[in-house]
Design a protein around this motif. Structure first.
Motif, PDB file in Angstrom:
ATOM      1  N   LYS A 158      47.336  39.906  43.866  1.00 13.29           N
ATOM      2  CA  LYS A 158      47.053  39.058  42.705  1.00 13.29           C
ATOM      3  C   LYS A 158      45.632  38.501  42.783  1.00 13.29           C
ATOM      4  CE  LYS A 158      48.925  35.182  40.055  1.00 13.29           C
ATOM      5  NZ  LYS A 158      47.746  34.381  39.917  1.00 13.29           N
ATOM      6  N   ALA A 159      45.242  38.055  43.960  1.00 14.74           N
ATOM      7  CA  ALA A 159      43.883  37.516  44.117  1.00 14.74           C
ATOM      8  C   ALA A 159      42.842  38.604  43.870  1.00 14.74           C
ATOM      9  CB  ALA A 159      43.715  36.927  45.517  1.00 14.74           C
ATOM     10  N   ASN A 180      38.923  40.826  37.595  1.00 17.26           N
ATOM     11  CA  ASN A 180      38.797  40.360  36.204  1.00 17.26           C
ATOM     12  C   ASN A 180      37.597  39.444  36.038  1.00 17.26           C
ATOM     13  OD1 ASN A 180      41.033  41.766  35.323  1.00 17.26           O
ATOM     14  ND2 ASN A 180      42.444  40.061  35.604  1.00 17.26           N
ATOM     15  N   GLU A 181      37.406  38.529  36.973  1.00 22.14           N
ATOM     16  CA  GLU A 181      36.266  37.610  36.902  1.00 22.14           C
ATOM     17  C   GLU A 181      34.944  38.376  37.028  1.00 22.14           C
ATOM     18  OE1 GLU A 181      36.156  34.311  36.202  1.00 22.14           O
ATOM     19  OE2 GLU A 181      38.301  34.475  35.807  1.00 22.14           O
ATOM     20  N   ASP A 209      42.558  39.092  40.178  1.00 20.02           N
ATOM     21  CA  ASP A 209      41.825  37.978  39.577  1.00 20.02           C
ATOM     22  C   ASP A 209      40.326  38.100  39.820  1.00 20.02           C
ATOM     23  OD1 ASP A 209      44.241  36.967  38.728  1.00 20.02           O
ATOM     24  OD2 ASP A 209      44.370  35.410  40.286  1.00 20.02           O
TER      25      ASP A 209
END
Length: 133
Positions: free
Chosen positions: A98-99, A105-106, A102
């Protein structure tokens, strides 16, 4: 089984053997020093050996029962620890996945913002060059 369990079982087994041998020696010494005729002495010796043998069997049974219980407890605890480790591993993998998503995406958003800002700066620069010409 672990090394500690093996040592505990070995010391318990040694204790039982020592108890049996000590009982036999003690019974024989007590009967040999008692002033009795040979027939009575042999009879008493036989009776004492039977008693010691029965008690040794009882002790061996208790030791066996305790060792079995200990083995079951160790097995259960080991299974619980393995399950906890497996669940923790799954949670960590999920969190890292998940990290990573993220962060990706960032990074994509930041890349797009940089590209948009660069394109806008290029347009502004072109306008200023055209205005100054």
């Amino acid at each position: 089984m672990s090394n500690i369990d093996n040592q505990n079982m070995a010391s318990t087994s040694g204790f039982a053997k020592g108890l049996f041998i000590g009982g036999l020696i003690g019974a024989a010494a007590a009967l040999l020093f008692a002033p009795k005729p040979g027939r009575d002495l042999r009879s008493d010796l036989s009776d004492k050996i039977t008693v010691v043998s029965d008690k040794t069997k009882d002790v061996a049974s208790v030791v066996s029962s305790k060792a079995t219980d200990l083995a079951k407890t160790v097995s259960t605890k080991t299974a619980d620890v393995a399950k906890t480790v497996s669940e923790s591993k799954d949670n960590i993998v999920s969190s890292v996945t998940k990290a990573s998503a993220d962060v990706a995406n960032e990074a994509t958003k930041a890349d797009k913002e940089v590209m948009d800002a660069t394109a806008q700066a290029a347009k502004d620069t072109q306008k200023q060059l055209n205005a100054n010409s």
